[in-house]
Design a protein around this motif. Structure first.
Motif, PDB file in Angstrom:
ATOM      1  N   SER A  93       1.579   2.241  -9.849  1.00 34.88           N
ATOM      2  CA  SER A  93       1.045   3.342  -8.828  1.00 34.88           C
ATOM      3  C   SER A  93       0.098   4.216  -9.262  1.00 34.88           C
ATOM      4  O   SER A  93      -0.322   4.055 -10.441  1.00 34.88           O
ATOM      5  N   GLY A  94      -0.372   4.768  -8.286  1.00 35.41           N
ATOM      6  CA  GLY A  94      -1.486   6.109  -8.643  1.00 35.41           C
ATOM      7  C   GLY A  94      -2.796   5.135  -8.699  1.00 35.41           C
ATOM      8  O   GLY A  94      -3.884   5.638  -9.245  1.00 35.41           O
ATOM      9  N   TRP A  95      -2.993   3.925  -8.165  1.00 38.79           N
ATOM     10  CA  TRP A  95      -4.119   3.303  -8.030  1.00 38.79           C
ATOM     11  C   TRP A  95      -5.037   3.948  -6.905  1.00 38.79           C
ATOM     12  O   TRP A  95      -4.381   4.591  -6.041  1.00 38.79           O
ATOM     13  N   ASP A  96      -6.303   3.655  -6.916  1.00 34.20           N
ATOM     14  CA  ASP A  96      -6.928   3.916  -5.605  1.00 34.20           C
ATOM     15  C   ASP A  96      -6.583   2.876  -4.477  1.00 34.20           C
ATOM     16  O   ASP A  96      -6.090   1.805  -4.993  1.00 34.20           O
ATOM     17  N   GLY A 109       0.741  -1.244  -0.069  1.00 31.41           N
ATOM     18  CA  GLY A 109      -0.139   0.030   0.034  1.00 31.41           C
ATOM     19  C   GLY A 109       0.817   1.401  -0.112  1.00 31.41           C
ATOM     20  O   GLY A 109       0.413   2.396  -0.612  1.00 31.41           O
ATOM     21  N   PHE A 110       2.044   1.302   0.622  1.00 28.55           N
ATOM     22  CA  PHE A 110       2.968   2.374   0.709  1.00 28.55           C
ATOM     23  C   PHE A 110       4.110   2.545  -0.340  1.00 28.55           C
ATOM     24  O   PHE A 110       4.485   3.392  -0.635  1.00 28.55           O
ATOM     25  N   GLY A 111       4.243   0.786  -0.545  1.00 31.53           N
ATOM     26  CA  GLY A 111       5.557   1.004  -1.245  1.00 31.53           C
ATOM     27  C   GLY A 111       5.385   0.909  -2.892  1.00 31.53           C
ATOM     28  O   GLY A 111       5.904   1.801  -3.340  1.00 31.53           O
ATOM     29  N   LEU A 112       4.285   0.458  -3.490  1.00 33.28           N
ATOM     30  CA  LEU A 112       4.226   0.380  -4.887  1.00 33.28           C
ATOM     31  C   LEU A 112       3.945   2.009  -5.451  1.00 33.28           C
ATOM     32  O   LEU A 112       4.277   2.249  -6.296  1.00 33.28           O
ATOM     33  N   PRO A 113       3.012   2.715  -4.603  1.00 29.71           N
ATOM     34  CA  PRO A 113       2.850   4.294  -5.033  1.00 29.71           C
ATOM     35  C   PRO A 113       4.064   5.042  -5.166  1.00 29.71           C
ATOM     36  O   PRO A 113       4.398   5.644  -5.990  1.00 29.71           O
ATOM     37  N   LEU A 114       5.117   4.323  -4.277  1.00 27.58           N
ATOM     38  CA  LEU A 114       6.338   5.299  -4.132  1.00 27.58           C
ATOM     39  C   LEU A 114       7.379   4.799  -5.507  1.00 27.58           C
ATOM     40  O   LEU A 114       8.178   5.725  -5.772  1.00 27.58           O
ATOM     41  N   THR A 115       7.033   3.752  -6.112  1.00 27.52           N
ATOM     42  CA  THR A 115       7.964   3.568  -7.190  1.00 27.52           C
ATOM     43  C   THR A 115       7.571   4.180  -8.435  1.00 27.52           C
ATOM     44  O   THR A 115       8.455   4.083  -9.354  1.00 27.52           O
ATOM     45  N   LYS A 116       6.386   4.949  -8.361  1.00 23.30           N
ATOM     46  CA  LYS A 116       6.076   5.799  -9.692  1.00 23.30           C
ATOM     47  C   LYS A 116       6.007   5.109 -10.813  1.00 23.30           C
ATOM     48  O   LYS A 116       6.243   5.617 -12.030  1.00 23.30           O
TER      49      LYS A 116
END
Lengths: 367, 246
Positions: free
Chosen positions: A232-235, A220-227
């Motif tokens: 990333s950018g999912w709900d 939940g916190f890691g994947l958005p950080l990968t850009k």
């Protein structure tokens, strides 16, 4: 006597048949425990009155509860009374020389006496719970079960439960498909399948070893950080679905695999001897049978999944628990969270009962 | 001498260090019924499983109609379409109805349409008198009925040889007869059969030849008359004395 055996059999008055043991002792113990329980019930139920001197209305109600409860507890004495009556009946039969017939009332005496003790123990636990709820001026009840706060938060909390239901449904579908695919890959035969089997084993070991809450947090916190555009950018909800699916699929893969393993090899032999290929034998013979066996434990996993959706609040998603926590912090009281507990209780119990029913039915079918 | 239809030569098979088959030579001609007799553990079942490639063999050659069917690289699925096998424990598919059990292989392997497979299954069920049970589940049938269905499930693939592995051993005594009746029927119809059995009277009545196996070796082979009335080998005599008195 026409029965030739009669001569060698002891007659009823011959003294070779023992009279039944007297269970009066158990009846007396049951009576004593019953009396003590009635006293403790009165003490326990009136304990709450000591905090309500300033509220005559409430006092009145609590007083009525205490009286009703104590009257109910007096029913405990029915058991020892019945027990003694049966024992007297047994004695009468012994006196009449019918030692065998006397066994039935003697046994009933014992059962009645023990039943009294069993019900007394249960009653005392309930009384203890009442004391716990009301003691210290109703501190526990106020902290956990304040009806005012519960009502005020209930609508919004239950509205937030929609998210938990969506997550459950989406994850269930993914888990089913992914797990069956992995279980079948795990069973690819031959040396060519070896690296694939290893990969599945590694996946299952990895996700069974890591606590679900850690998987949710990392994804939940890691994947958005990968850009990375794709992940990333999912709900936020979809990260929760992904994390729960990955974690639960590991368990369910094992479940499918053990169910497939449990189909007797003779079924495969029969299918292969008819000319079916290995893949056809699995598709038409093994997997359909395995699937039936797997349904009850599978539903059990889905119940666990529903409950674990409450973990997604660590992502800051306003699910049922997140919403309740928000209210709890505002009220400085945990009653809204109790609403969540009640919510899960109400949706889970019918399902677990249904699973029990299926298991029971399967046992009958197996016979 | 022309090659037999099913020919087994110098067949060896071990499980770990335990040698189960120690060089078996056996020929079965078309329309012959060959009965394998011998004590439990003598290798009868293993021999049948090897012929159907359910067990890989260590050495030797099995050939069917002149075509070697044992060893690495053989298309076992093609072999099994010619060779049917019936098991001691019936092995019907418990999740399929009786008629679906019979229809499965003709549809999935034989490529028959559902209608054609259904017709064929119904005809076969009628032959064993179980037409009304077509839609029952296997566990609703008696053991004898299940084994009869297992036999016609095999026949639905129209095999050229039938292997039968002690097909009456798991049955209550009063149900054995109905299964043997069907086997007699098939034998009279000219079916080639290789069967392991403890039913000595069946072997005597139906077999074209009887083979005695002992500790993984073929001890004696002959007509039922020869084997049962005048066995040549001491082991055969010893086995028969026990089998026939018990």
């Amino acid at each position: 006597m026409s029965n030739p055996m009669a001569a060698t059999m002891p007659t009823r008055s011959a003294g070779k048949i023992s009279a039944p043991v007297s269970y009066r002792g158990i009846a007396y113990i049951s009576a004593a425990i019953g009396l003590i329980s009635i006293g403790l019930t009165w003490l326990g139920l009136t304990h709450a009155l000591s905090f309500t001197a300033d509220n005559p209305d409430l006092s009145q109600w609590l007083y009525r509860i205490a009286i009703a409860g104590t009257c109910l507890s007096a029913l405990l004495l029915i058991f020892p009374v019945r027990a003694l009556m049966h024992m007297r009946q047994a004695d009468r039969l012994v006196g009449a020389g019918d030692l065998v017939a006397a066994r039935v009332p003697a046994w009933t005496c014992r059962q009645q006496g023990l039943s009294g003790i069993g019900y007394a123990a249960t009653l005392l636990v309930l009384v203890a719970a009442y004391v716990f709820l009301t003691t210290n001026n109703f501190a526990v009840q106020r902290a956990f079960l304040n009806p005012e706060y519960m009502l005020e938060s209930a609508l919004m909390v239950l509205a937030a439960a929609k998210l938990n239901i969506y997550i459950t449904l989406a994850a269930s579908v993914i888990i089913l498909v992914l797990s069956l695919a992995l279980a079948l890959l795990r069973m690819i035969p031959g040396p060519a399948g070896r690296p694939i089997r290893w990969m599945v084993i590694a996946y299952v070991d990895f996700f069974r070893a890591i606590p679900t809450i850690i998987v949710i947090y990392l994804i939940g916190f890691g994947l958005p950080l990968t850009k990375i555009g794709f992940v990333s950018g999912w709900d936020g909800m979809w990260y929760a679905v992904l994390a729960l699916s990955l974690s639960f699929s590991a368990y369910v893969t094992e479940l499918f695999r053990s169910a497939i393993d449990s189909i007797h090899p003779s079924q495969i032999a029969a299918a292969r001897s008819l000319g079916l290929t290995a893949a056809q034998a699995y598709a038409y013979v093994v997997v359909p049978q395995a699937f039936r066996r797997v349904i009850p434990p599978l539903l059990g996993f889905f119940v666990a999944l529903q409950k674990d959706t409450a973990l997604v609040l660590i992502l800051g998603i306003s699910d049922v628990f997140g919403q309740a926590k928000y209210f709890a912090a505002n009220f400085f009281n945990l009653s809204p969270v109790s609403v969540v507990g009640l919510f899960f209780f109400v949706i889970t119990i019918p399902q677990t009962r249904f699973v029990d029913y299926l298991i029971e039915r399967q046992k009958k079918g197996a016979r | 001498m022309s090659e037999a239809f099913l020919s087994i030569s110098a067949l060896q098979k071990s499980y770990g260090s335990h040698q189960v088959l120690k060089g078996i030579d056996l020929q079965v001609n078309r329309h012959e019924v060959v009965c394998l007799i011998g004590a439990s553990g003598s290798g009868k079942s293993t021999l049948l499983r090897c012929v159907n490639a359910l067990e890989p063999i260590d050495s030797g050659v099995i050939s069917l109609d002149g075509d070697p069917v044992s060893g690495i690289g053989v298309d076992v699925n093609r072999l099994r379409r010619k060779v049917g096998m019936v098991f001691q424990s019936f092995n019907l598919f418990p999740h399929l109805s009786v008629i679906q059990n019979v229809m499965l292989a003709p549809m999935k392997v034989g490529g028959l349409s559902r209608e054609a497979a259904h017709d064929r299954a119904l005809k076969l069920l009628a032959r064993i008198g179980l037409s009304e049970r077509a839609d029952y589940m296997p566990d609703q049938l008696s053991g004898g009925q299940q084994q009869r269905v297992a036999i016609i499930r095999c026949m639905a693939m129209e095999p050229e040889v039938l292997l039968l592995d002690e097909v009456t051993s798991a049955l209550d005594p009063e149900l054995v007869g109905e299964v043997l009746e069907i086997l007699k029927d098939l034998a009279q119809g000219g079916m080639t059969m290789l069967l392991a059995t403890h039913e000595m009277s069946f072997a005597r009545d139906v077999a074209s030849s009887v083979v005695f196996l002992h500790q993984g070796q073929l001890i004696e082979k002959g007509s039922p008359g020869q084997i049962f009335e005048a066995p040549q080998m001491a082991e055969t005599r010893k086995f028969l004395r026990r089998a026939l008195s018990g």
